[in-house]
Design an enzyme around this catalytic site. Structure first.
Site, PDB file in Angstrom:
ATOM      1  N   CYS A 123     -27.251 -31.687  45.500  1.00 55.87           N
ATOM      2  CA  CYS A 123     -27.401 -30.720  46.034  1.00 55.87           C
ATOM      3  C   CYS A 123     -26.649 -30.806  47.213  1.00 55.87           C
ATOM      4  CB  CYS A 123     -28.293 -29.592  45.796  1.00 55.87           C
ATOM      5  SG  CYS A 123     -28.880 -29.068  44.867  1.00 55.87           S
ATOM      6  N   TYR A 174     -43.949 -11.310  62.312  1.00 54.36           N
ATOM      7  CA  TYR A 174     -43.231 -11.467  63.383  1.00 54.36           C
ATOM      8  C   TYR A 174     -43.843 -11.777  64.708  1.00 54.36           C
ATOM      9  CZ  TYR A 174     -41.337  -8.263  67.727  1.00 54.36           C
ATOM     10  OH  TYR A 174     -41.073  -7.666  68.713  1.00 54.36           O
TER      11      TYR A 174
END
Length: 560
Positions: free
Chosen positions: A42, A425
């Site tokens: 990859c 968050y």
């Protein structure tokens, strides 16, 4: 116990390592017809483009390091040429000495991988035509770029490798064109989601020639001329990236069951149709997790899992492969494209009872610098809200949102579950309402009848005869930048006071920039007795998708 493994890289190497962890006394022999047993395929395009500077970085394990750590007899330059399932032995050809010999086994694992598809056409054997599948291919391309100083390159095929090669050849200083037979790049994306990728590639200077087939190549005055189904193009080098096929000639000659595409048929334990023979990786048929249909998905993640599962079963651990979701991610310059589950074409082909929403959310809190929007197309099951697939295009935080949705699909979660996910968050990383939560909210609102959606490709079919009301609730400056013909303009913040201007006996089709303010407008007007529809994805998505359809392959587009 004696186990032979044919092929390394993801599937074979992971099987060998797992076998050794489970059985210290097993005799394990791995055959590889080339020089490398475990390499980062990859990462190959990034060596060509200079992102990876050392060739050695592509080699994850050498035969010596693999033997030292796992006590595996690694035989590179040894190609298995035949399998005798009755005698439980293989014939091996030593590429360097020319010697042929046999080796017996108790269990055999096949991990031959996939080979690049090379179309039969005139000129394809020109030395300036390359494929990319392994380290020698990579070195050959890099050496050509460094030594011959080509000015241009054509990449034939706009899949993962094709687009990555286009990026890296561009970074190496070449003028790059992608020629793709389909009408869009990156086949797992739906065409509408690929539109934003097309625009970005063009902005980066990569030319696109879509819906065209290469029919032949020839040398003309030192240049390669590619004759297409429409027109021709001249270049200094060509990268063939038209896909791969399972490399299963060995399995076929041994009488193993193959499917129509040539992939090895295996059961959930990675066992083939012949006793004591397993197969893993890019050579095997898989089952699609969402549709339950047979499929072929050559990805490194599934290959690693399959290698581990084959090793488990050989060692008496009943481990099973629970189908392929097809989660993948792609870097294109600074853009990130990710997808998981089914796309719309696959959902239609499988006869799934699905619906969709388009959302556009910020990657992190809008007031914190550096945020970017993420376009998400989510497919879900009508009625239940079960998540079936998602495609994401953006710049920051795309991969982690796709991973969350992939996990949700694997767990059988619904849109209602997405609304309840408690995700990390902080202003630099996300929002209190994460883009994944937002997907859940939008689908939940649709399922519960709080909003009805229409889509970008419905817009042109809407009547302009006054039988419906078409409403744009963006700001005046947004509308000046471009608008959809036939839509009247009332900014959202004026709509409550001006609602009386709209006839209440006609359906109202509303759009804003992203779909959020038009949803608010829909809720407002619904509360006042109107029948409202919201343009999912908003003007932004509509404009990109429509203009992509209008863009000539070598032309310009006008967002107005």
């Amino acid at each position: 116990m004696k186990v032979l493994i044919v092929g390394g890289v993801a599937g074979g190497a992971s099987a060998a390592a797992r076998l050794r962890r489970l059985d210290e006394k097993a005799e394990i022999i791995m055959f590889e017809r080339g020089e490398y047993i475990s390499f980062a395929n990859c990462g190959l395009p990034y060596y060509i483009g200079g992102e990876i500077t050392k060739k050695s970085a592509l080699t994850l394990q050498t035969p010596q390091s693999f033997n030292s750590r796992f006590n595996v007899d690694v035989r590179v330059w040894n190609e298995v040429t035949a399998i005798d399932p009755e005698k439980k032995q293989v014939t091996v050809h030593n590429v360097q000495t020319g010697e042929d010999y046999t080796e017996s086994y108790d269990e055999l694992i096949l991990s031959p991988g996939a080979a690049p598809l090379v179309p039969k056409m005139d000129g394809v054997d020109d030395p300036r035509v390359f494929t990319l599948r392994n380290i020698p291919d990579t070195v050959k391309i890099r050496d050509y770029v460094d030594e011959e100083f080509p000015e241009s390159a054509v990449v034939v095929g706009g899949g993962y490798i094709g687009v990555e090669m286009a990026e890296n050849l561009k970074k190496a200083g070449l003028n790059v064109t992608i020629v793709e037979l389909a009408d869009h790049v990156i086949a797992p994306l739906d065409g509408d989601m690929a539109a934003e990728v097309h625009r970005y590639l063009r902005d980066q200077g990569v030319e696109l020639m879509l819906g065209k087939a290469v029919q032949s190549m020839e040398d003309k005055g030192g240049k390669l001329t590619l004759h297409l189904s429409e027109g021709e193009i001249e270049t200094d080098m060509v990268i063939l990236s038209v896909g791969v096929r399972p490399d299963t000639a060995l399995a076929q000659s041994a009488g193993l069951e193959l499917n129509a595409k040539g992939a090895i048929v295996v059961n959930e334990y990675m066992q083939t149709s012949k006793e004591h023979i397993y197969a893993v990786g890019d050579a095997v048929e898989v089952v699609d997790f969402v549709t339950g249909q047979k499929s072929y998905v050559p990805l490194a993640g599934p290959a690693n899992k399959q290698g581990r599962i084959a090793a488990d079963n050989i060692c008496g651990i009943k481990s099973s492969y629970k189908n392929t979701l097809g989660s993948s991610v792609l870097k294109i310059f600074d853009m990130t494209v990710a997808m998981t589950g089914v796309n719309e074409r696959a959902a239609q082909a499988a006869g799934l009872d699905y619906d969709k929403v388009y959302t556009y959310s910020q990657s992190h809190a809008s007031y914190y610098p550096g945020g970017h929007g993420i376009s998400i197309k989510t497919l879900y099951e009508k009625g239940t809200g079960k998540i079936l697939g998602a495609q994401l295009v953006g710049y920051d935080g795309v991969d982690k949102r796709c991973d969350v949705i992939a996990t949700a699909i694997r767990a059988g979660m619904t849109a209602y579950d997405l609304t309840e996910l408690e995700l990390c968050y902080a202003p630099p990383f996300g929002s209190a309402k994460d883009p994944v939560n937002f997907v859940g909210y939008v689908i939940e609102n649709t399922l519960t009848g709080k909003v009805k959606n229409f889509f970008w490709n419905d817009v042109e079919k809407l009547p302009r005869d006054g039988s419906v009301t078409l409403l744009d609730v963006r700001t005046p400056s947004e509308r000046e930048a471009g608008h959809i013909p036939g839509f009247i303009h009332i900014p959202l913040d004026e709509l409550r006071q001006r609602a009386g201007e709209l006839p209440q006996d006609k359906p109202v089709y509303i759009h804003c920039h992203s779909g959020l303010r038009s949803y608010l407008a829909c809720r407002m007007l619904t509360g006042l007795g109107y029948d409202c529809y919201n343009l999912s994805g908003g003007w932004r998505f509509y404009e990109i998708a429509v203009n992509d359809k209008l863009t000539p392959d070598h032309g310009c587009y006008d967002p107005k």
